[in-house]
Design a protein around this motif. Structure first.
Motif, PDB file in Angstrom:
ATOM      1  N   ALA A  38      -5.719   3.091  -8.632  1.00  0.00           N
ATOM      2  CA  ALA A  38      -7.206   2.413  -7.913  1.00  0.00           C
ATOM      3  C   ALA A  38      -6.950   2.920  -6.706  1.00  0.00           C
ATOM      4  CB  ALA A  38      -6.773   0.680  -8.348  1.00  0.00           C
ATOM      5  N   GLN A  39      -8.824   3.071  -6.747  1.00  0.00           N
ATOM      6  CA  GLN A  39      -9.310   3.381  -5.508  1.00  0.00           C
ATOM      7  C   GLN A  39      -8.635   2.184  -4.087  1.00  0.00           C
ATOM      8  OE1 GLN A  39     -10.710   6.312  -4.122  1.00  0.00           O
ATOM      9  NE2 GLN A  39     -10.558   5.428  -2.215  1.00  0.00           N
ATOM     10  N   VAL A  40      -8.128   2.565  -3.219  1.00  0.00           N
ATOM     11  CA  VAL A  40      -8.035   2.305  -2.242  1.00  0.00           C
ATOM     12  C   VAL A  40      -9.061   2.251  -0.460  1.00  0.00           C
ATOM     13  CG1 VAL A  40      -6.117   1.273  -0.190  1.00  0.00           C
ATOM     14  CG2 VAL A  40      -5.389   1.998  -2.789  1.00  0.00           C
ATOM     15  N   TYR A  41      -9.300   1.047  -0.306  1.00  0.00           N
ATOM     16  CA  TYR A  41     -10.799   1.521   1.534  1.00  0.00           C
ATOM     17  C   TYR A  41      -9.991   1.173   2.114  1.00  0.00           C
ATOM     18  CZ  TYR A  41     -13.513   2.088  -2.611  1.00  0.00           C
ATOM     19  OH  TYR A  41     -14.641   2.744  -3.939  1.00  0.00           O
ATOM     20  N   LYS A  42     -10.495   1.365   3.023  1.00  0.00           N
ATOM     21  CA  LYS A  42     -10.058   0.744   4.837  1.00  0.00           C
ATOM     22  C   LYS A  42     -10.742   0.477   5.838  1.00  0.00           C
ATOM     23  CE  LYS A  42      -7.663   3.375   8.858  1.00  0.00           C
ATOM     24  NZ  LYS A  42      -7.779   4.378   9.113  1.00  0.00           N
TER      25      LYS A  42
ATOM     26  N   LEU B  48       0.799  -1.160   0.051  1.00  0.00           N
ATOM     27  CA  LEU B  48       0.002  -0.154   0.148  1.00  0.00           C
ATOM     28  C   LEU B  48       0.925   1.238  -0.093  1.00  0.00           C
ATOM     29  CD1 LEU B  48      -2.699   1.279   0.186  1.00  0.00           C
ATOM     30  CD2 LEU B  48      -2.711   1.053   2.692  1.00  0.00           C
ATOM     31  N   VAL B  49       1.823   0.697   0.918  1.00  0.00           N
ATOM     32  CA  VAL B  49       2.736   2.138   0.572  1.00  0.00           C
ATOM     33  C   VAL B  49       3.521   2.704  -0.181  1.00  0.00           C
ATOM     34  CG1 VAL B  49       4.748   3.200   1.524  1.00  0.00           C
ATOM     35  CG2 VAL B  49       3.160   2.630   3.608  1.00  0.00           C
ATOM     36  N   LEU B  50       3.731   1.898  -0.767  1.00  0.00           N
ATOM     37  CA  LEU B  50       4.678   1.722  -2.117  1.00  0.00           C
ATOM     38  C   LEU B  50       3.438   1.982  -3.495  1.00  0.00           C
ATOM     39  CD1 LEU B  50       6.852  -1.556  -2.691  1.00  0.00           C
ATOM     40  CD2 LEU B  50       7.297   0.712  -2.176  1.00  0.00           C
ATOM     41  N   SER B  51       2.322   1.917  -3.742  1.00  0.00           N
ATOM     42  CA  SER B  51       1.135   2.319  -4.315  1.00  0.00           C
ATOM     43  C   SER B  51       1.298   3.283  -4.351  1.00  0.00           C
ATOM     44  CB  SER B  51       0.253   1.048  -4.008  1.00  0.00           C
ATOM     45  OG  SER B  51      -0.649   1.885  -3.146  1.00  0.00           O
ATOM     46  N   LEU B  52       1.005   4.656  -2.784  1.00  0.00           N
ATOM     47  CA  LEU B  52       0.689   5.594  -2.322  1.00  0.00           C
ATOM     48  C   LEU B  52       2.012   6.592  -3.537  1.00  0.00           C
ATOM     49  CD1 LEU B  52       0.216   5.488   1.542  1.00  0.00           C
ATOM     50  CD2 LEU B  52      -1.642   5.405  -1.093  1.00  0.00           C
ATOM     51  N   GLY B  53       2.683   6.061  -4.171  1.00  0.00           N
ATOM     52  CA  GLY B  53       3.920   6.743  -4.643  1.00  0.00           C
ATOM     53  C   GLY B  53       3.830   6.878  -6.106  1.00  0.00           C
ATOM     54  N   ALA B  54       2.421   6.218  -6.318  1.00  0.00           N
ATOM     55  CA  ALA B  54       2.621   5.623  -8.626  1.00  0.00           C
ATOM     56  C   ALA B  54       1.984   6.543  -8.336  1.00  0.00           C
ATOM     57  CB  ALA B  54       1.827   3.909  -7.736  1.00  0.00           C
TER      58      ALA B  54
ATOM     59  N   ILE C 167      -9.347  -4.797  13.801  1.00  0.00           N
ATOM     60  CA  ILE C 167      -8.533  -5.302  12.641  1.00  0.00           C
ATOM     61  C   ILE C 167      -8.049  -4.684  11.841  1.00  0.00           C
ATOM     62  CG2 ILE C 167      -6.546  -6.539  11.714  1.00  0.00           C
ATOM     63  CD1 ILE C 167      -6.705  -9.021  13.248  1.00  0.00           C
ATOM     64  N   THR C 168      -7.353  -3.621  11.949  1.00  0.00           N
ATOM     65  CA  THR C 168      -7.719  -2.924  10.450  1.00  0.00           C
ATOM     66  C   THR C 168      -7.071  -3.444   8.985  1.00  0.00           C
ATOM     67  OG1 THR C 168      -7.225  -0.744  11.828  1.00  0.00           O
ATOM     68  CG2 THR C 168      -7.739   0.045   9.189  1.00  0.00           C
ATOM     69  N   HIS C 169      -7.917  -2.823   8.579  1.00  0.00           N
ATOM     70  CA  HIS C 169      -7.581  -3.690   6.481  1.00  0.00           C
ATOM     71  C   HIS C 169      -7.598  -2.589   5.561  1.00  0.00           C
ATOM     72  CE1 HIS C 169      -7.825  -8.465   8.010  1.00  0.00           C
ATOM     73  NE2 HIS C 169      -9.421  -7.244   9.220  1.00  0.00           N
ATOM     74  N   PHE C 170      -6.136  -3.111   4.274  1.00  0.00           N
ATOM     75  CA  PHE C 170      -6.826  -2.053   3.513  1.00  0.00           C
ATOM     76  C   PHE C 170      -7.208  -2.838   2.276  1.00  0.00           C
ATOM     77  CE2 PHE C 170      -4.278   0.451   6.528  1.00  0.00           C
ATOM     78  CZ  PHE C 170      -4.945   1.172   6.275  1.00  0.00           C
ATOM     79  N   GLY C 171      -7.813  -2.549   1.495  1.00  0.00           N
ATOM     80  CA  GLY C 171      -7.952  -3.468  -0.189  1.00  0.00           C
ATOM     81  C   GLY C 171      -8.353  -2.592  -1.063  1.00  0.00           C
TER      82      GLY C 171
ATOM     83  N   GLN D 210     -13.724   2.506   4.044  1.00  0.00           N
ATOM     84  CA  GLN D 210     -14.106   4.173   4.519  1.00  0.00           C
ATOM     85  C   GLN D 210     -12.814   4.322   2.580  1.00  0.00           C
ATOM     86  OE1 GLN D 210     -11.759   6.141   8.173  1.00  0.00           O
ATOM     87  NE2 GLN D 210     -11.170   7.992   6.601  1.00  0.00           N
ATOM     88  N   PRO D 211     -13.129   5.147   1.903  1.00  0.00           N
ATOM     89  CA  PRO D 211     -12.264   5.421   0.788  1.00  0.00           C
ATOM     90  C   PRO D 211     -10.867   6.239   1.610  1.00  0.00           C
ATOM     91  CG  PRO D 211     -13.958   6.265   0.389  1.00  0.00           C
ATOM     92  CD  PRO D 211     -14.258   6.178   1.712  1.00  0.00           C
ATOM     93  N   ILE D 212      -9.800   5.737   0.765  1.00  0.00           N
ATOM     94  CA  ILE D 212      -8.297   6.000   1.313  1.00  0.00           C
ATOM     95  C   ILE D 212      -8.528   7.546  -0.067  1.00  0.00           C
ATOM     96  CG2 ILE D 212      -6.292   5.811   1.791  1.00  0.00           C
ATOM     97  CD1 ILE D 212      -8.080   5.068   3.818  1.00  0.00           C
ATOM     98  N   ASN D 213      -7.799   8.629   0.049  1.00  0.00           N
ATOM     99  CA  ASN D 213      -6.893   9.120  -0.677  1.00  0.00           C
ATOM    100  C   ASN D 213      -5.859   8.808  -1.663  1.00  0.00           C
ATOM    101  OD1 ASN D 213      -6.566  11.148  -2.502  1.00  0.00           O
ATOM    102  ND2 ASN D 213      -6.952  13.382  -1.291  1.00  0.00           N
ATOM    103  N   THR D 214      -5.899   8.174  -2.224  1.00  0.00           N
ATOM    104  CA  THR D 214      -4.283   7.798  -2.076  1.00  0.00           C
ATOM    105  C   THR D 214      -3.346   9.355  -2.802  1.00  0.00           C
ATOM    106  OG1 THR D 214      -5.218   6.784  -4.728  1.00  0.00           O
ATOM    107  CG2 THR D 214      -4.517   5.173  -2.512  1.00  0.00           C
TER     108      THR D 214
END
Length: 144
Positions: free
Chosen positions: A21-25, A10-16, A32-36, A46-50
């Motif tokens: 693509a949209q990421v959700y939390k 996820l961290v690597l994709s933030l620099g893309a 447990i917190t998940h991202f997908g 919750q949609p995450i602003n990438t």
């Protein structure tokens, strides 16, 4: 370990690039917190602003307390998620209670009538047994 690898990805994709693509939390029932890339079914995500924000210029200082005033606190977010999880668990309990009631009716009553398209008809023995099996499977799959 898997979630750590996913977090790294996820961290690597933030620099893309900007067309990522949209990421959700979301937080599961165990906290447990998940991202997908896709939100889970039947659960709030919750949609995450990438997109990376442009760097703030030195000429425009940002007040330190701005984030505290506009953004909800983590405690408020956690409370909201807990309420959503409790609501979902209550819905599941009601669903399971209905399944168990229906199963008891099917097992204890050889003359079960159902209403379909405004017409009332009696279930045949084969259909009643098939519904018993189907309801038992749903209880085993969806209920504790």
């Amino acid at each position: 370990m898997r979630s750590l690898a996913f977090l790294g990805a996820l961290v690597l994709s933030l620099g893309a690039s900007a067309h990522a693509a949209q990421v959700y939390k979301w937080v599961d029932a165990q906290g447990i917190t998940h991202f997908g890339a896709q939100p889970p079914e039947g659960q709030a995500a919750q949609p995450i602003n990438t997109q990376a924000a442009p760097p703030a210029s030195a000429a425009e200082p940002v007040p330190a307390d701005l984030d505290e005033q506009e953004a909800p606190s983590q405690q408020e977010i956690d409370e909201k998620v807990k309420q959503q999880v409790a609501q979902q668990e209550a819905e599941i309990r009601r669903y399971c209670e209905t399944l168990r009631t229906n199963l008891a009716q099917l097992q204890n009553n050889p003359r079960v009538r159902v209403e379909e398209n405004g017409e009332v008809r009696r279930l045949g023995e084969e259909e009643r047994q098939a519904r018993i099996v189907e309801t038992t499977e749903k209880i085993a799959k969806d209920c504790d």
